[in-house]
Scaffold this motif. Structure first.
Motif, PDB file in Angstrom:
ATOM      1  N   ALA A  20      -5.161  -3.492  -0.919  1.00 25.85           N
ATOM      2  CA  ALA A  20      -3.837  -3.877  -0.442  1.00 25.85           C
ATOM      3  C   ALA A  20      -3.759  -3.770   1.071  1.00 25.85           C
ATOM      4  O   ALA A  20      -3.140  -4.582   1.738  1.00 25.85           O
ATOM      5  CB  ALA A  20      -2.770  -3.003  -1.094  1.00 25.85           C
ATOM      6  N   ARG A  21      -4.427  -2.725   1.611  1.00 24.43           N
ATOM      7  CA  ARG A  21      -4.392  -2.563   3.071  1.00 24.43           C
ATOM      8  C   ARG A  21      -5.133  -3.676   3.791  1.00 24.43           C
ATOM      9  O   ARG A  21      -4.856  -3.987   4.937  1.00 24.43           O
ATOM     10  CB  ARG A  21      -4.973  -1.206   3.446  1.00 24.43           C
ATOM     11  N   TRP A  40      -5.262   0.365  -3.405  1.00 26.51           N
ATOM     12  CA  TRP A  40      -4.725   0.730  -2.092  1.00 26.51           C
ATOM     13  C   TRP A  40      -5.602   0.155  -0.972  1.00 26.51           C
ATOM     14  O   TRP A  40      -5.118  -0.465  -0.034  1.00 26.51           O
ATOM     15  CB  TRP A  40      -4.635   2.253  -1.991  1.00 26.51           C
ATOM     16  N   PRO A  50       0.815  -1.223   0.000  1.00 27.67           N
ATOM     17  CA  PRO A  50       0.000   0.000   0.000  1.00 27.67           C
ATOM     18  C   PRO A  50       0.847   1.271   0.000  1.00 27.67           C
ATOM     19  O   PRO A  50       0.448   2.270  -0.604  1.00 27.67           O
ATOM     20  CB  PRO A  50      -0.823  -0.107   1.297  1.00 27.67           C
ATOM     21  N   ARG A  51       2.029   1.222   0.618  1.00 25.42           N
ATOM     22  CA  ARG A  51       2.861   2.427   0.666  1.00 25.42           C
ATOM     23  C   ARG A  51       3.231   2.859  -0.754  1.00 25.42           C
ATOM     24  O   ARG A  51       3.099   4.030  -1.121  1.00 25.42           O
ATOM     25  CB  ARG A  51       4.121   2.151   1.493  1.00 25.42           C
TER      26      ARG A  51
END
Lengths: 458, 199, 88
Positions: free
Chosen positions: B161-162, B158, B96-97
């Motif tokens: 993904a988190r 995102w 996510p980053r």
């Protein structure tokens, strides 16, 4: 059939086919009027016959879409229809309104009809394809809203599949864009600009979603290919349709007084419009090749493949022929347009409805498929109608090319009517192809009554 | 016999050969790229018929903003590749980053573009000014919309993904979205020299 | 220099340098055949890096690699053709 309420589709299908016959009869009258100008004059003048021919097309396709939806939605949502009674009531409302409108067109002069139906309250009449009197237009809105309410409620209480969602988006879009038929600004440029929001965004936009969804449904049922695979294709086709189709509206904005950039935008995006249709062809053939079962209704599969190919040829290839602004400069409003219109409507929307009816009617009559004999007859009707339409398109294309040459390109351009006389031969050939089409349609109808009792129940 | 000759002609593909992401997204990407190809070619041929006008007005464009935006998109793409690579080695934090960093690059692109548009529209330039500006606005705006769509896709990636959806077991969705984001980059890589620099 | 073993990192660096060259060519007002060819070659190389190392099509089935690279060739040749016509 899996759900009792699917049966409401039946009257819609019957009405659709009945109106289709009417459309073809008026087509034949029109075709003859091209070469014998005073045929049936003054009872049915050319402009009236044309209006009836095109309006019947729209109405029967709408009947087909509604019937197909009523058949499909309970099965997709896995629940009974929200209100079968409302569906039946709306059927009669729509049929009566449609019939009265056609009677109005034929019985009184158009101007009188406009006066009688309150056109001076809200002027919406007198525009191509949207000729319907105000009460009919309002009736269409009421029927469409009741219909949408009915199917949306059904989906909301049942399963929400991708196919049903795409269908609903298409149908809601159909209703929303019809509202532009009530908007009739005095400025002719604006009038035409928004007129296309109904006409173009229907046939080159939301109707394609309905087409894709019907096709996906019948392919799932007849091929047994995984729903996941079919839905993936449907998503791709829908996206491509919207990318190309929405800005593609610009190909109608070349010569109506809109800014010049529309010539670029319209040309570029509408040039991409064949892609989703090509996608549909590949989709249909691919799924049928990967089929996991042999469905007894071979005729329906043939229609599914047919609509893929013919929609691509008629809407895609014949559309592309005259969609670029520099070409359209010469071909605008000639028989090239008529050629494209005929094959596109038949290939995309007539055939997808015939496919749905061919698939659903036997099941509504309590069997998986019609007898072999009956299907052979239906396949004959498929080939007769389709080949006839190919001929109609080719003859009109030839007529169009000649017309463009004689009337617009040549150093000594001829007046419109003189050019028309020179291409009469092609109109005669087109008329005979039209007769062949009618025979095909009669065979299609006959096939449903012919030796249908042998196959075991569904 | 026939099968054997065919087999001899085409060397067997190694099992690692695979298309990252979903087949459907690749069809979609191809269609989008075709649309841009037609647009690019239209620009080039329209220019050929009007070289002086195109050369004259091209000089009014902000090349620095265009180059800066190229850097932003390339870097945004690079972050998303790193997110995909992180997924393959199961580095749950890095996925996510990197998607977020890619998204921020996209946001930077939009900001630069908005300033650029503001300057142009402020000067009274519109699609009807001339053919060059018609193409400049159409092409860049069409691309602008694709950056926005790409950022919407990155947002979805995102969120997923988190939740830890992606990893070495399954990076299918991430790869699909990443492919689209790279397409946005690829299109700009052609668009920038074509519209801003080549003369 | 372990990081440079990662093709994506290498591609990123090359892309940044290549973009700077294009920008520089614009700044010095490069024009004409040589400049056009140079910029097209740079754009082609950049596009190819994005396709192979960002989209990760280097190891993909040949068809898809060919489709994307084919697009790049098609677009560059069409642009080159149009610019060549304009130079005549």
């Amino acid at each position: 059939m899996q759900f009792k309420s699917q049966a409401v589709a039946k009257p819609y299908f019957i009405a659709a086919i009945g109106l289709f016959v009417g459309q073809i009869l008026f087509g034949l009258i029109l075709g003859l009027q091209y070469v014998l100008g005073d045929f049936l004059f003054p009872a049915i003048p050319f402009n009236v016959a044309r209006m009836v021919h095109t309006n019947l097309l729209i109405v029967w396709l709408l009947f087909g879409f509604m019937g197909g939806t009523y058949y499909m939605i309970p099965e997709e949502a896995e629940t009974e229809l929200f209100s079968p009674k409302l569906a039946l009531l709306m059927f009669w409302v729509f049929l009566v309104a449609g019939a009265l409108t056609i009677v109005g067109y034929l019985a009184v002069p158009y101007a009188t009809l406009a006066e009688l139906t309150g056109n001076n309250l809200l002027e919406t009449m007198g525009r191509e394809f949207l000729e319907q009197p105000l009460p009919t237009k309002l009736g269409i809105v009421v029927v469409a809203l009741a219909f949408l309410f009915n199917v949306t409620m059904t989906v909301l209480k049942g399963k929400k599949t991708a196919i049903a969602t795409v269908l609903l988006i298409g149908l809601w879009g159909l209703a929303v864009f019809f509202l532009f038929s009530f908007y009739n600004p005095v400025n002719v440029v604006l009038d035409k600009f928004f007129w296309w929001w109904t006409v173009h965004l229907w046939v080159e936009g939301v109707w394609e979603l309905i087409l894709g969804s019907f096709l996906a449904f019948v392919l799932i049922k007849t091929t047994g290919v995984d729903r996941e695979v079919i839905e993936k294709w449907l998503y791709v086709i829908v996206t491509l349709t919207l990318i190309s189709g929405i800005i593609g509206t610009g190909h109608h904005y070349f010569w109506i007084g809109t800014p010049e950039y529309w010539q670029w935008w319209g040309s570029i995006f509408s040039a991409l419009e064949p892609i989703p249709f090509f996608g549909m062809t590949v989709f249909a053939f691919n799924m049928v090749n990967r089929r996991r079962r042999e469905h007894p209704n071979k005729a329906a599969v043939l229609w599914a493949l047919g609509t893929g190919v013919m929609a691509f040829l008629g809407a895609g290839v014949w559309g592309f022929l005259h969609t670029l602004a520099p070409v359209n400069y010469y071909t605008h409003g000639t028989q090239i347009t008529a050629a494209h219109g005929h094959m596109a409507f038949y290939g995309a929307y007539a055939m997808v409805n015939l496919m749905m009816i061919s698939y659903a009617m036997p099941i509504l009559n309590g069997r998986a498929a019609n007898s072999n004999k009956s299907q052979v007859l239906e396949m004959w009707s498929f080939w007769l109608m389709t080949v006839a339409m190919v001929f109609i398109t080719l003859f009109l294309t030839a007529a169009g090319i000649l017309q463009v040459w004689l009337q617009r390109v040549s150093d000594t351009p001829l007046p419109f009517m003189v050019a028309q006389e020179k291409i009469a031969l092609f109109y005669w050939m087109r008329e005979w192809a039209g007769v062949m089409f009618l025979i095909g349609l009669i065979l299609y109808i006959t096939s449903f009554f012919y030796g249908g009792q042998e196959e075991k129940a569904a | 016999m026939c099968a054997m000759t065919t087999a001899a002609l085409i060397p067997p593909e190694t099992p690692q050969k695979r298309l990252p992401g979903d087949l459907a997204i690749w069809f979609f990407i191809l269609a989008e790229m075709l649309a841009f190809a037609v647009f690019f070619a239209s620009y080039a041929f329209a220019r050929a018929r009007n070289v002086e006008m195109f050369n004259l007005y091209q000089q009014t464009l902000d090349r620095n903003a265009g180059a800066l935006n190229t850097f932003l998109l390339i870097t945004g793409s690079w972050f998303v590749v790193r997110a995909v690579q992180a997924a393959h080695r199961n580095d749950q934090k890095a996925i996510p980053r990197n998607i977020l960093l890619g998204f921020l690059c996209g946001g930077g692109f939009l900001v630069v573009k908005v300033f650029e548009y503001a300057a142009k529209f402020g000067a009274g330039i519109s699609m009807s000014t001339n053919t060059f500006y018609m193409f400049y606005i159409s092409l860049t705006f069409f691309h602008f919309m694709h950056v926005i769509l790409g950022m919407v896709i990155l947002t979805i990636l995102w969120v997923q993904a988190r939740k830890g959806v992606y990893g070495s077991h399954d990076a299918h969705g991430l790869e699909s979205g990443a492919a689209y984001w790279h397409m946005v980059d690829l299109l700009w890589i052609i668009l920038f020299p074509l519209v801003y620099v080549m003369r | 220099m372990n990081a440079l073993k990662n093709p994506a990192h290498r591609a990123w660096l090359v892309l940044l340098v290549a973009t700077s060259i294009t920008w520089y060519l614009g700044e010095v007002g490069a024009a004409g055949t040589l400049a056009i060819v140079a910029m097209l070659v740079i754009a082609f190389v950049k596009g190819r890096l994005v396709i192979l190392d960002f989209m990760e099509l280097r190891e993909a089935p040949r068809l898809w690699r060919a489709l994307l690279e084919g697009w790049l060739i098609l677009v560059s040749s069409l642009i080159l053709l149009a610019y060549w016509i304009s130079l005549k």
